[in-house]
Design a protein around this motif. Structure first.
Motif, PDB file in Angstrom:
ATOM      1  N   GLY A  98       0.674  -1.304  -0.133  1.00 42.89           N
ATOM      2  CA  GLY A  98      -0.054  -0.011  -0.032  1.00 42.89           C
ATOM      3  C   GLY A  98       0.999   1.330   0.122  1.00 42.89           C
ATOM      4  O   GLY A  98       0.609   2.222  -0.651  1.00 42.89           O
ATOM      5  N   SER A  99       1.861   1.160   0.854  1.00 40.74           N
ATOM      6  CA  SER A  99       2.808   2.291   0.816  1.00 40.74           C
ATOM      7  C   SER A  99       3.480   2.370  -0.511  1.00 40.74           C
ATOM      8  O   SER A  99       3.541   3.556  -1.002  1.00 40.74           O
ATOM      9  CB  SER A  99       3.857   2.070   1.822  1.00 40.74           C
ATOM     10  OG  SER A  99       4.930   2.778   1.443  1.00 40.74           O
ATOM     11  N   CYS A 158      11.348   4.811   4.941  1.00 38.63           N
ATOM     12  CA  CYS A 158       9.796   4.379   4.945  1.00 38.63           C
ATOM     13  C   CYS A 158       9.854   2.766   5.189  1.00 38.63           C
ATOM     14  O   CYS A 158       9.343   2.458   6.316  1.00 38.63           O
ATOM     15  CB  CYS A 158       9.118   4.751   3.833  1.00 38.63           C
ATOM     16  SG  CYS A 158       7.458   4.402   3.561  1.00 38.63           S
ATOM     17  N   LEU A 159      10.544   2.207   4.480  1.00 38.80           N
ATOM     18  CA  LEU A 159      10.325   0.743   4.548  1.00 38.80           C
ATOM     19  C   LEU A 159      10.976   0.158   5.738  1.00 38.80           C
ATOM     20  O   LEU A 159      10.770  -0.931   6.449  1.00 38.80           O
ATOM     21  CB  LEU A 159      11.050   0.103   3.434  1.00 38.80           C
ATOM     22  CG  LEU A 159      10.452   0.302   2.124  1.00 38.80           C
ATOM     23  CD1 LEU A 159      11.216  -0.124   0.729  1.00 38.80           C
ATOM     24  CD2 LEU A 159       9.231  -0.150   1.843  1.00 38.80           C
ATOM     25  N   CYS A 160      12.037   0.908   6.188  1.00 33.48           N
ATOM     26  CA  CYS A 160      12.575   0.755   7.297  1.00 33.48           C
ATOM     27  C   CYS A 160      11.849   0.734   8.729  1.00 33.48           C
ATOM     28  O   CYS A 160      11.863   0.103   9.566  1.00 33.48           O
ATOM     29  CB  CYS A 160      14.101   1.494   7.468  1.00 33.48           C
ATOM     30  SG  CYS A 160      14.724   1.912   9.157  1.00 33.48           S
ATOM     31  N   THR A 161      10.980   1.888   8.461  1.00 34.88           N
ATOM     32  CA  THR A 161       9.888   2.104   9.714  1.00 34.88           C
ATOM     33  C   THR A 161       8.912   1.134   9.758  1.00 34.88           C
ATOM     34  O   THR A 161       8.687   0.533  10.603  1.00 34.88           O
ATOM     35  CB  THR A 161       9.398   3.646   9.545  1.00 34.88           C
ATOM     36  OG1 THR A 161      10.455   4.459   9.268  1.00 34.88           O
ATOM     37  CG2 THR A 161       8.518   3.762  10.654  1.00 34.88           C
ATOM     38  N   TYR A 162       8.356   0.882   8.334  1.00 32.90           N
ATOM     39  CA  TYR A 162       7.551  -0.390   8.393  1.00 32.90           C
ATOM     40  C   TYR A 162       7.818  -1.567   9.115  1.00 32.90           C
ATOM     41  O   TYR A 162       7.427  -2.473   9.546  1.00 32.90           O
ATOM     42  CB  TYR A 162       7.090  -0.651   6.882  1.00 32.90           C
ATOM     43  CG  TYR A 162       5.524   0.202   6.711  1.00 32.90           C
ATOM     44  CD1 TYR A 162       5.405   1.529   7.279  1.00 32.90           C
ATOM     45  CD2 TYR A 162       4.745  -0.191   5.838  1.00 32.90           C
ATOM     46  CE1 TYR A 162       4.162   2.382   7.103  1.00 32.90           C
ATOM     47  CE2 TYR A 162       3.617   0.581   5.773  1.00 32.90           C
ATOM     48  CZ  TYR A 162       3.253   1.787   6.314  1.00 32.90           C
ATOM     49  OH  TYR A 162       2.220   2.355   6.225  1.00 32.90           O
ATOM     50  N   SER A 163       9.439  -2.062   8.501  1.00 31.39           N
ATOM     51  CA  SER A 163       9.689  -3.226   8.793  1.00 31.39           C
ATOM     52  C   SER A 163      10.001  -3.380  10.336  1.00 31.39           C
ATOM     53  O   SER A 163      10.225  -4.628  10.806  1.00 31.39           O
ATOM     54  CB  SER A 163      10.936  -3.447   8.194  1.00 31.39           C
ATOM     55  OG  SER A 163      12.131  -2.542   8.398  1.00 31.39           O
ATOM     56  N   SER A 199      -0.236   5.500   0.723  1.00 32.23           N
ATOM     57  CA  SER A 199       0.920   5.967   0.585  1.00 32.23           C
ATOM     58  C   SER A 199       1.168   6.878   1.544  1.00 32.23           C
ATOM     59  O   SER A 199       2.179   7.054   2.319  1.00 32.23           O
ATOM     60  CB  SER A 199       1.191   6.571  -0.883  1.00 32.23           C
ATOM     61  OG  SER A 199       1.104   5.162  -1.804  1.00 32.23           O
ATOM     62  N   THR A 200       0.230   7.936   1.858  1.00 23.40           N
ATOM     63  CA  THR A 200       0.480   9.188   2.605  1.00 23.40           C
ATOM     64  C   THR A 200       0.641   8.486   3.990  1.00 23.40           C
ATOM     65  O   THR A 200       1.380   8.907   4.823  1.00 23.40           O
ATOM     66  CB  THR A 200      -0.637  10.278   2.335  1.00 23.40           C
ATOM     67  OG1 THR A 200      -1.810   9.600   2.445  1.00 23.40           O
ATOM     68  CG2 THR A 200      -0.442  10.798   1.315  1.00 23.40           C
ATOM     69  N   ILE A 201      -0.307   7.479   4.303  1.00 23.49           N
ATOM     70  CA  ILE A 201      -0.250   7.008   5.507  1.00 23.49           C
ATOM     71  C   ILE A 201       1.333   6.538   5.928  1.00 23.49           C
ATOM     72  O   ILE A 201       1.805   6.766   7.137  1.00 23.49           O
ATOM     73  CB  ILE A 201      -0.860   5.920   5.520  1.00 23.49           C
ATOM     74  CG1 ILE A 201      -2.209   6.193   5.797  1.00 23.49           C
ATOM     75  CG2 ILE A 201      -0.810   4.907   6.844  1.00 23.49           C
ATOM     76  CD1 ILE A 201      -3.473   5.016   5.464  1.00 23.49           C
TER      77      ILE A 201
END
Ligand code: TRP
Length: 449
Positions: free
Chosen positions: A17-18, A229-234, A320-322
């Motif tokens: 989604g991101s 961003c991916l680092c935060t999600y992971s 994505s904005t999320i």
């Protein structure tokens, strides 16, 4: 306890989604249109495979190992404290992106509502006039942009599992269905096959250094790479998540959606004889005309298609904005010890300022320029062509050369249980191939190669 994703499918959909956003449905088609169609797409896919996937895995490793916000995460895999700045840079970059992205997302939301009222469409000049009038009014576009930031804010304050994950699980499949319906509708129009050919027949005569840089920037932007961003999600992934498999799945979904978006837009545009290289205004000026002309004999179909299209864009933008918002929120929440709500307010406020400046610069106050570009273009170029590749480059150098080797191996292989044979290939890519490519394209941009 720190919040986390509740299921594998949830984390893949949230991260996809991101990745899937205006970058796929708005930016990719016009970039492909301006840079030679299929030739651009081939270069783009090459970058996704060779730089994108290893880059994603690298950010995943940094984030999951640390289980904390981006700034702290980058100082967890080595003794050098200075790497923290890569995380901080990512936080700044993603907040800037959130600000100007919200402007375009706000336009989508406005078009959705206007479509529902049935007021969009008509001949080319009236649609153009509508767009210019709307985007240069002082209040309306700003309010829509801010509305978008507020919507994002409302999901963010609910947290990871019951906010981001729940929302993505609902929205991603909805979005995919909308997309398929629109692709089918577009390809059924008379004369649409020319659009399909444009997308699938490479024309390498347009390819130069600039096309490579554009494809690189687009690959990073589309995968949400280079801003932590991916680092935060992971950091919300579980220990058993297979990082390589997740990265491949997400990159696949992202690329598939981008190509489907091309198959939705170009056949329709060609069917009514509109040029594919009309740039950023493609979906706000070209498409409303297309809906109007292509469905001239069937106004109801045109009406429904237009609503579905802008609903699709708004949904894709929101997931994505999320993710952009979460990077800063996690940082303020954990580093400044603020509640999640307060942290989210900080990010929303910063993004709102950038949103207002960007929106004015492309409408009400065209004098708001820097280096001869509108502030909006400046923010876009600064992030997509400079900060994202730089963030990606530094992440590869960090993982490849400075991070603790055993830790990286442990994360990559989930404690030696998966992907062991791929580790050497991965290491070779992040040590040599990715940095060289990014650097070469970068230097070429400044005429230094
Ligand atoms: N990938 C998204 C898109 O294609 C945009 C996006 C979301 C993004 N999060 C990001 C871009 C972080 C850069 C950094 O629209």
């Amino acid at each position: 306890m720190r919040d986390s994703f509740g299921s594998k499918i949830g984390l893949v959909l949230a991260t996809a989604g991101s990745a899937v956003g205006l970058g796929n449905v708005w930016r990719f088609p016009f970039m492909a249109g301006q840079n030679g169609g299929a030739a651009f797409i081939i270069i783009y896919i090459f970058f996704i495979v060779i730089l994108g996937v290893p880059g994603m895995v690298s950010e995943f490793i940094v984030g999951r190992h640390a289980g904390t916000n981006a700034a702290r995460a980058y100082s967890r895999l080595s003794t050098g404290r200075q790497w923290k700045h890569v995380g901080v840079m990512g936080i700044v970059t993603s907040t800037i992106i959130l600000g100007f992205y919200a402007v375009v997302a706000g336009w989508c939301l406005n078009y959705l509502f206007v479509s529902i009222g049935g007021d969009i469409g008509g001949d080319a000049s009236s649609v153009r006039q509508y767009f210019v009038q709307f985007s240069s009014s002082p209040v309306s576009p700003v309010l829509w942009g801010l509305t978008f930031i507020v919507l994002t804010h409302l999901v963010i304050v609910r947290g990871i599992r019951s906010g981001i994950e729940k929302f993505s699980k609902l929205m991603m499949p909805t979005m995919f269905v909308l997309l398929i319906v629109l692709v089918v509708a577009s390809c059924m129009l008379p004369g649409s096959m020319k659009g399909v050919t444009f997308l699938l027949n490479p024309n390498f005569s347009k390819v130069d250094g600039h096309v490579f840089l554009a494809a690189l920037g687009q690959a990073f932007f589309s995968l949400s790479l280079g801003t932590a961003c991916l680092c935060t999600y992971s950091s919300y992934f579980s220990r058993s998540t297979n990082l390589v498999r997740s990265a491949v799945q997400i990159a696949f979904i992202d690329t598939l959606v981008a190509i489907l978006a091309g198959l939705m837009i170009f056949p329709a545009a060609f069917s009514v004889g509109i040029n594919p290289d009309s740039g950023p205004s493609l979906i706000f000026i070209t498409l409303p005309c297309v809906f109007h002309e292509a469905f001239a004999g069937m106004p109801v179909l045109g009406y429904v298609t237009s609503i579905l299209f802008y609903a699709l864009l708004s949904l894709a933008a929101l997931t994505s904005t999320i993710s952009m918002h979460e990077i800063g929120t996690a940082f303020f929440h954990e580093e400044l010890n603020k509640s999640r709500k307060t942290a989210a307010c900080y990010v929303s406020a910063l993004a709102a300022v950038i949103c207002i400046v960007s929106s004015f610069s492309v409408g009400y106050m065209p004098g708001l320029q820097l280096f001869g570009m509108s502030m909006m273009d400046c923010f876009d170029k600064l992030t997509a062509q400079l900060l994202l590749p730089l963030g990606g480059f530094l992440t590869c150098i960090y993982i490849g050369w400075f991070a603790s080797f055993p830790r990286v191996y442990e994360e990559f292989t989930n404690d030696s249980t998966v992907n062991r044979s791929l580790f050497r290939v991965y290491l070779f890519l992040v040590r040599y191939v990715c940095p060289t490519f990014i650097l070469a394209i970068f230097l070429d941009q400044f005429g230094l190669l």
